[in-house]
Design a protein around this motif. Structure first.
Motif, PDB file in Angstrom:
ATOM      1  N   VAL A  78       0.663  -1.433  -0.230  1.00  0.00           N
ATOM      2  CA  VAL A  78      -0.166  -0.236  -0.522  1.00  0.00           C
ATOM      3  C   VAL A  78       0.608   1.136  -0.341  1.00  0.00           C
ATOM      4  O   VAL A  78       1.872   1.398   1.201  1.00  0.00           O
ATOM      5  CB  VAL A  78      -1.042  -0.222   1.014  1.00  0.00           C
ATOM      6  CG1 VAL A  78      -1.975   1.395   1.492  1.00  0.00           C
ATOM      7  CG2 VAL A  78      -2.112  -0.922   0.923  1.00  0.00           C
ATOM      8  N   MET A  79       0.510   2.595  -1.400  1.00  0.00           N
ATOM      9  CA  MET A  79       1.169   3.726  -0.957  1.00  0.00           C
ATOM     10  C   MET A  79       0.857   4.593  -0.984  1.00  0.00           C
ATOM     11  O   MET A  79      -0.546   4.515  -1.260  1.00  0.00           O
ATOM     12  CB  MET A  79       2.405   3.547  -2.638  1.00  0.00           C
ATOM     13  CG  MET A  79       3.099   2.331  -2.630  1.00  0.00           C
ATOM     14  SD  MET A  79       4.534   2.260  -2.409  1.00  0.00           S
ATOM     15  CE  MET A  79       5.175   0.386  -2.435  1.00  0.00           C
ATOM     16  N   GLN A  80       1.552   5.178  -0.478  1.00  0.00           N
ATOM     17  CA  GLN A  80       0.920   6.793  -0.612  1.00  0.00           C
ATOM     18  C   GLN A  80       0.155   7.826  -1.936  1.00  0.00           C
ATOM     19  O   GLN A  80       1.636   7.243  -3.193  1.00  0.00           O
ATOM     20  CB  GLN A  80       1.300   8.329  -0.168  1.00  0.00           C
ATOM     21  CG  GLN A  80       1.502   9.210   0.352  1.00  0.00           C
ATOM     22  CD  GLN A  80      -0.027   9.416   1.123  1.00  0.00           C
ATOM     23  OE1 GLN A  80       0.012   8.803   2.526  1.00  0.00           O
ATOM     24  NE2 GLN A  80      -0.889   9.999   0.614  1.00  0.00           N
ATOM     25  N   GLY A  81      -1.255   7.823  -1.987  1.00  0.00           N
ATOM     26  CA  GLY A  81      -1.543   8.570  -3.267  1.00  0.00           C
ATOM     27  C   GLY A  81      -1.358   9.488  -3.332  1.00  0.00           C
ATOM     28  O   GLY A  81      -0.668  10.495  -2.738  1.00  0.00           O
ATOM     29  N   GLU A  83      -3.768  11.615  -2.312  1.00  0.00           N
ATOM     30  CA  GLU A  83      -4.529  12.353  -1.561  1.00  0.00           C
ATOM     31  C   GLU A  83      -5.106  11.127   0.027  1.00  0.00           C
ATOM     32  O   GLU A  83      -5.119  11.205   1.078  1.00  0.00           O
ATOM     33  CB  GLU A  83      -6.381  12.456  -1.479  1.00  0.00           C
ATOM     34  CG  GLU A  83      -6.416  14.092  -2.510  1.00  0.00           C
ATOM     35  CD  GLU A  83      -7.750  14.363  -3.053  1.00  0.00           C
ATOM     36  OE1 GLU A  83      -9.268  13.939  -1.744  1.00  0.00           O
ATOM     37  OE2 GLU A  83      -7.973  14.773  -4.026  1.00  0.00           O
ATOM     38  N   ASN A  84      -5.192   9.700  -0.737  1.00  0.00           N
ATOM     39  CA  ASN A  84      -5.488   8.637  -0.050  1.00  0.00           C
ATOM     40  C   ASN A  84      -4.115   7.797   0.041  1.00  0.00           C
ATOM     41  O   ASN A  84      -2.833   7.785  -0.861  1.00  0.00           O
ATOM     42  CB  ASN A  84      -6.549   8.123   0.953  1.00  0.00           C
ATOM     43  CG  ASN A  84      -7.455   9.216   0.831  1.00  0.00           C
ATOM     44  OD1 ASN A  84      -6.918   9.052   2.466  1.00  0.00           O
ATOM     45  ND2 ASN A  84      -8.668   9.026   0.085  1.00  0.00           N
ATOM     46  N   TYR A  85      -4.517   6.720   0.072  1.00  0.00           N
ATOM     47  CA  TYR A  85      -4.119   5.037  -0.424  1.00  0.00           C
ATOM     48  C   TYR A  85      -4.298   4.678  -1.450  1.00  0.00           C
ATOM     49  O   TYR A  85      -5.223   4.565  -1.290  1.00  0.00           O
ATOM     50  CB  TYR A  85      -3.652   4.556   1.378  1.00  0.00           C
ATOM     51  CG  TYR A  85      -2.865   5.494   1.708  1.00  0.00           C
ATOM     52  CD1 TYR A  85      -1.755   5.414   2.202  1.00  0.00           C
ATOM     53  CD2 TYR A  85      -3.618   6.278   2.771  1.00  0.00           C
ATOM     54  CE1 TYR A  85      -0.943   5.933   2.631  1.00  0.00           C
ATOM     55  CE2 TYR A  85      -2.538   7.024   4.241  1.00  0.00           C
ATOM     56  CZ  TYR A  85      -1.806   6.699   3.878  1.00  0.00           C
ATOM     57  OH  TYR A  85      -1.080   7.624   4.993  1.00  0.00           O
ATOM     58  N   ILE A  86      -3.200   3.803  -2.165  1.00  0.00           N
ATOM     59  CA  ILE A  86      -3.357   2.883  -3.098  1.00  0.00           C
ATOM     60  C   ILE A  86      -2.179   1.808  -3.253  1.00  0.00           C
ATOM     61  O   ILE A  86      -1.048   2.007  -3.535  1.00  0.00           O
ATOM     62  CB  ILE A  86      -3.694   4.012  -4.968  1.00  0.00           C
ATOM     63  CG1 ILE A  86      -4.572   3.150  -5.652  1.00  0.00           C
ATOM     64  CG2 ILE A  86      -1.966   4.514  -4.908  1.00  0.00           C
ATOM     65  CD1 ILE A  86      -4.580   3.766  -7.129  1.00  0.00           C
ATOM     66  N   VAL A  87      -2.894   1.167  -3.876  1.00  0.00           N
ATOM     67  CA  VAL A  87      -2.355  -0.262  -4.670  1.00  0.00           C
ATOM     68  C   VAL A  87      -1.845   0.209  -5.847  1.00  0.00           C
ATOM     69  O   VAL A  87      -2.948   0.334  -6.609  1.00  0.00           O
ATOM     70  CB  VAL A  87      -2.278  -1.590  -4.135  1.00  0.00           C
ATOM     71  CG1 VAL A  87      -1.469  -2.517  -5.131  1.00  0.00           C
ATOM     72  CG2 VAL A  87      -2.934  -1.651  -2.519  1.00  0.00           C
ATOM     73  N   TYR A  88      -0.414   0.160  -6.336  1.00  0.00           N
ATOM     74  CA  TYR A  88      -0.331   0.465  -7.886  1.00  0.00           C
ATOM     75  C   TYR A  88      -0.653  -0.679  -8.791  1.00  0.00           C
ATOM     76  O   TYR A  88      -0.231  -0.247 -10.202  1.00  0.00           O
ATOM     77  CB  TYR A  88       1.130   1.341  -8.265  1.00  0.00           C
ATOM     78  CG  TYR A  88       0.922   2.765  -7.664  1.00  0.00           C
ATOM     79  CD1 TYR A  88      -0.689   3.582  -8.006  1.00  0.00           C
ATOM     80  CD2 TYR A  88       1.296   3.298  -6.265  1.00  0.00           C
ATOM     81  CE1 TYR A  88      -0.795   5.198  -7.881  1.00  0.00           C
ATOM     82  CE2 TYR A  88       0.741   4.728  -6.205  1.00  0.00           C
ATOM     83  CZ  TYR A  88      -0.082   5.360  -6.894  1.00  0.00           C
ATOM     84  OH  TYR A  88       0.107   6.821  -6.344  1.00  0.00           O
ATOM     85  N   ALA A  89       0.218  -1.968  -7.757  1.00  0.00           N
ATOM     86  CA  ALA A  89       0.418  -3.278  -9.386  1.00  0.00           C
ATOM     87  C   ALA A  89       0.082  -4.643  -7.565  1.00  0.00           C
ATOM     88  O   ALA A  89       0.341  -3.933  -7.016  1.00  0.00           O
ATOM     89  CB  ALA A  89       1.447  -3.125  -9.584  1.00  0.00           C
TER      90      ALA A  89
END
Length: 191
Positions: A78-81, A83-89
Motif C-alpha cells: 500500500v502506497m501513499q497516493g 490524497e489517500n492510499y492505493i495499491v499501484y500493482a
C-alpha cells in the motif's frame, strides 16, 4: 437427585456441543477454499482502482486475509497516493493472490490447524512474463471462526505438507454410553 441428573445432562450437552463446534471449525472444503481465493483476489484487485483510506483498505482485506498478512501487506504494497492510499500493482508475488487457472486441477490439503491450496504452473516463455516450472500455494488459517489467507508461497518443488490430516480422518467425539439413535430430545427427556 434431580439436580444431579440435570447437571450430568448439561455436561453431556455441553461436551457434545463442543465436539460439534470443533468439528465444524476443522471442516472446510476445496470448493470453499477456491471461492475464498477468488474473493480475496478480487478484493486485492479492487485496491488498484482508486485511492482509499487505510481504514477502508483494511476493511476490504479483513474478510479474506489474516491480521498478520494484512499488516505485512499494508507495509509492503500500500502506497501513499495524491490524497489517500492505493495499491499501484499486484506484482509482489508473496503478497498477491496467484493468477490461478481455476479450470486446472488444484491440490488441497489440511495440515494440523492449516489448509493449503496449491497449483502447478508449467514453464512459459511466451508473453510479457516468463517463468520456470513452479508451484504457487496459499496457506489458510482460521481466524475468529473464519478461514483466511495467511501466507502465499512460490516453490520450485512440489510442496511437502508435514503431518497431513485428511478431512475425513477428523474424529468427532461421541457420548459412547448413549445408544447411537439418541438425539438431544432423547437426552433431555431422560432427565
Amino acid at each position: 437427585m434431580m439436580r444431579w441428573m440435570a447437571m450430568v445432562g448439561m455436561i453431556c450437552f455441553l461436551t457434545f456441543g463442543q465436539a460439534l463446534s470443533t468439528y465444524a471449525e476443522t471442516s472446510w472444503t476445496k470448493e470453499e477454499a477456491i471461492e475464498t481465493t477468488k474473493n480475496a483476489f478480487q478484493a486485492q484487485v479492487s485496491l488498484t482502482e482508486q485511492e482509499r483510506t487505510k481504514t477502508d483498505i483494511r476493511s476490504i482485506l479483513t474478510n479474506y486475509f489474516t491480521e498478520d498478512f494484512i499488516q505485512d501487506y499494508m507495509n509492503e504494497v500500500v502506497m501513499q497516493g495524491e490524497e489517500n492510499y492505493i495499491v499501484y500493482a499486484t506484482d509482489i508475488p508473496t503478497m498477491t493472490i496467484p493468477f490461478y487457472e481455476y479450470e486446472a486441477p488444484f491440490t488441497f490439503k489440511q495440515e494440523e490447524k492449516r489448509y493449503h491450496l496449491y497449483q502447478f504452473f508449467p514453464k512459459t516463455t511466451e508473453g510479457p512474463v516468463s517463468y520456470d516450472d513452479h508451484y504457487e500455494m496459499i496457506t489458510f488459517e482460521n481466524e475468529q471462526g473464519k478461514w483466511k489467507v495467511d501466507k502465499i508461497s512460490i516453490m520450485d518443488e512440489k510442496p511437502v505438507i508435514e503431518k497431513e490430516t485428511k478431512t475425513s480422518d477428523v474424529q468427532v467425539p461421541t457420548l459412547s454410553f448413549l445408544p447411537p439413535y439418541w438425539t438431544i430430545k432423547h437426552i433431555l427427556l431422560a432427565f
